[in-house]
Structures are given as C-alpha cells and as structure tokens.
Scaffold this motif. Structure first.
Motif, mmCIF file in Angstrom:
data_model
loop_
_atom_site.group_PDB
_atom_site.id
_atom_site.type_symbol
_atom_site.label_atom_id
_atom_site.label_comp_id
_atom_site.label_asym_id
_atom_site.label_seq_id
_atom_site.Cartn_x
_atom_site.Cartn_y
_atom_site.Cartn_z
ATOM 1 N N SER A 2 0.829 -1.195 0.000
ATOM 2 C CA SER A 2 0.000 0.000 0.000
ATOM 3 C C SER A 2 0.867 1.250 0.000
ATOM 4 C CB SER A 2 -0.884 -0.009 1.254
ATOM 5 O OG SER A 2 -1.468 1.243 1.464
ATOM 6 N N ILE A 3 0.310 2.355 -0.473
ATOM 7 C CA ILE A 3 1.016 3.628 -0.420
ATOM 8 C C ILE A 3 1.172 4.094 1.029
ATOM 9 C CG2 ILE A 3 -1.000 5.122 -0.619
ATOM 10 C CD1 ILE A 3 0.662 6.916 -2.418
ATOM 11 N N ARG A 4 0.301 3.695 1.902
ATOM 12 C CA ARG A 4 0.300 4.153 3.289
ATOM 13 C C ARG A 4 1.398 3.508 4.118
ATOM 14 N NH1 ARG A 4 -1.953 8.759 3.449
ATOM 15 N NH2 ARG A 4 -4.098 8.834 2.819
ATOM 16 N N ALA A 5 1.988 4.306 4.991
ATOM 17 C CA ALA A 5 2.964 3.785 5.942
ATOM 18 C C ALA A 5 2.234 2.916 6.961
ATOM 19 C CB ALA A 5 3.665 4.944 6.641
ATOM 20 N N ASN A 6 2.985 2.048 7.633
ATOM 21 C CA ASN A 6 2.371 1.166 8.619
ATOM 22 C C ASN A 6 2.204 1.839 9.983
ATOM 23 O OD1 ASN A 6 4.965 1.103 9.713
ATOM 24 N ND2 ASN A 6 5.403 -0.956 8.976
ATOM 25 N N LYS A 7 2.556 3.127 10.060
ATOM 26 C CA LYS A 7 2.351 3.926 11.263
ATOM 27 C C LYS A 7 2.311 5.391 10.861
ATOM 28 C CE LYS A 7 7.300 4.114 12.295
ATOM 29 N NZ LYS A 7 8.344 3.789 13.264
ATOM 30 N N GLU A 52 21.050 0.762 -3.761
ATOM 31 C CA GLU A 52 22.046 -0.222 -3.337
ATOM 32 C C GLU A 52 21.963 -0.500 -1.840
ATOM 33 O OE1 GLU A 52 25.793 1.326 -4.754
ATOM 34 O OE2 GLU A 52 25.520 0.284 -6.663
ATOM 35 N N THR A 53 21.681 0.539 -1.051
ATOM 36 C CA THR A 53 21.633 0.399 0.403
ATOM 37 C C THR A 53 20.432 1.160 0.939
ATOM 38 O OG1 THR A 53 24.051 0.354 0.462
ATOM 39 C CG2 THR A 53 22.928 0.747 2.549
ATOM 40 N N VAL A 54 19.678 0.527 1.807
ATOM 41 C CA VAL A 54 18.582 1.195 2.497
ATOM 42 C C VAL A 54 19.086 1.548 3.892
ATOM 43 C CG1 VAL A 54 16.217 1.012 3.353
ATOM 44 C CG2 VAL A 54 16.853 -0.062 1.179
ATOM 45 N N LEU A 55 19.266 2.830 4.158
ATOM 46 C CA LEU A 55 19.772 3.291 5.445
ATOM 47 C C LEU A 55 18.666 3.342 6.492
ATOM 48 C CD1 LEU A 55 22.011 6.136 4.028
ATOM 49 C CD2 LEU A 55 22.763 3.883 4.817
ATOM 50 N N LYS A 56 17.453 3.622 6.029
ATOM 51 C CA LYS A 56 16.294 3.670 6.926
ATOM 52 C C LYS A 56 15.041 3.544 6.073
ATOM 53 C CE LYS A 56 14.411 6.321 10.760
ATOM 54 N NZ LYS A 56 14.537 7.513 11.583
ATOM 55 N N ASP A 61 7.646 -2.004 5.430
ATOM 56 C CA ASP A 61 7.985 -3.370 5.812
ATOM 57 C C ASP A 61 8.805 -4.105 4.752
ATOM 58 O OD1 ASP A 61 6.489 -3.258 8.252
ATOM 59 O OD2 ASP A 61 4.662 -3.511 7.071
ATOM 60 N N ASP A 62 8.693 -3.708 3.499
ATOM 61 C CA ASP A 62 9.317 -4.452 2.407
ATOM 62 C C ASP A 62 10.801 -4.117 2.273
ATOM 63 O OD1 ASP A 62 6.864 -5.511 1.885
ATOM 64 O OD2 ASP A 62 6.434 -4.209 0.190
ATOM 65 N N ASP A 63 11.542 -5.024 1.657
ATOM 66 C CA ASP A 63 12.942 -4.785 1.322
ATOM 67 C C ASP A 63 12.973 -4.136 -0.057
ATOM 68 O OD1 ASP A 63 15.649 -4.745 0.897
ATOM 69 O OD2 ASP A 63 15.892 -6.923 0.882
ATOM 70 N N ILE A 64 13.398 -2.889 -0.117
ATOM 71 C CA ILE A 64 13.417 -2.157 -1.391
ATOM 72 C C ILE A 64 14.818 -2.117 -2.006
ATOM 73 C CG2 ILE A 64 11.340 -0.848 -0.852
ATOM 74 C CD1 ILE A 64 13.134 1.558 -0.163
ATOM 75 N N THR A 65 15.767 -2.812 -1.378
ATOM 76 C CA THR A 65 17.125 -2.888 -1.910
ATOM 77 C C THR A 65 17.090 -3.504 -3.309
ATOM 78 O OG1 THR A 65 17.937 -3.242 0.330
ATOM 79 C CG2 THR A 65 19.462 -3.748 -1.459
#
Length: 138
Positions: A2-7, A52-56, A61-65
């Motif tokens: 979803s486009i929405r954040a989980n919080k 290449e790297t997800v810092l935050k 929840d997903d891995d966007i690397t």
C-alpha cells in the motif's frame, strides 16, 4: 504494498505528503532525463536511481534494496530547491531521503519519463533531501 505507511510519521502533517513510508537510501543514478517537467505548477528534475543500500525505511515493511526508483525533484519555487541539481550523471553515487511510493500506487508522468516505477517523492524540504557529489540539496 500500500502507499500508506504502517504507522503515522511526523512528515505526514505536511500538505504534500502522501502518507507513505520514509526511505533514506544510497544508490547509483541509472538515468537522467534531459528536460525538466512542469507538474502541478512546479518544475521537476527527473532521474532514476538503483537503490544499493537502504539506510532507513520508516513506516515500511518491504525490502526495497535493488529496486530502481523514479525521482522527481521539485525546484524553482518556495516549496522545492532553488534550482536544478547541476551535472547529474548516470553511474554516479547519490543519497536520497523521501517518501517511498510503491509501484502499485505510482502513475505515469505527463511526459512519460516514468513508465510506472516506484517513486521517491518529497525529496526536498521540509521532509527530504538529495546528497550528490558532497552537496546537500534540501
């Protein structure tokens, strides 16, 4: 996804927020589009970045690397950068902070530069930034 954040996140209070997760990533510029697009009354500089790297990834929840994302940096008005980021080149390293819009919620740009990739949105003040060649753009 979803486009929405989980919080609920602090940046959601801003009018241009889409309520999405906040992603701070490092990557490589994959492509730079030549001409800026005027979208909703503001100029936007378009390019794509391979993450290449997800810092935050706050609120996500997903891995966007490894994803390639479309970036449209607003400039030339009081809500975006003062001017375009100079000398963006494919193959160069870049760091960005912005709202992550999944491919399921993305849409094509008017000039078709984004054929519907995930998007890093709001990569300017008061939420995000671009760090390129040692210069911080916000």
């Amino acid at each position: 996804m979803s486009i929405r954040a989980n919080k609920i996140l602090p940046h959601h209070r801003f009018s241009h927020s889409l309520g999405a997760p906040l992603a701070r990533v490092q990557g490589v510029i994959a492509h730079v589009f030549e001409a800026p697009e005027n979208h909703h009354g503001a100029n936007h500089q378009h390019f794509t970045v391979k993450i290449e790297t997800v810092l935050k990834f706050d609120g996500g929840d997903d891995d966007i690397t490894g994803q390639t994302v479309f970036v449209a940096v607003r400039f030339g008005d009081n809500e975006g950068l003062d001017h375009e980021i100079p000398d963006l080149k494919a193959g160069e390293a870049i760091e960005l902070l912005g709202e992550y819009i999944s491919v399921a919620s993305a849409y094509p740009t008017e000039d078709n530069s984004n054929p519907v990739l995930p998007v890093l949105h709001f990569t300017h003040h008061p939420v995000g930034y671009v760090l390129y060649e040692g210069v911080h753009y916000s």
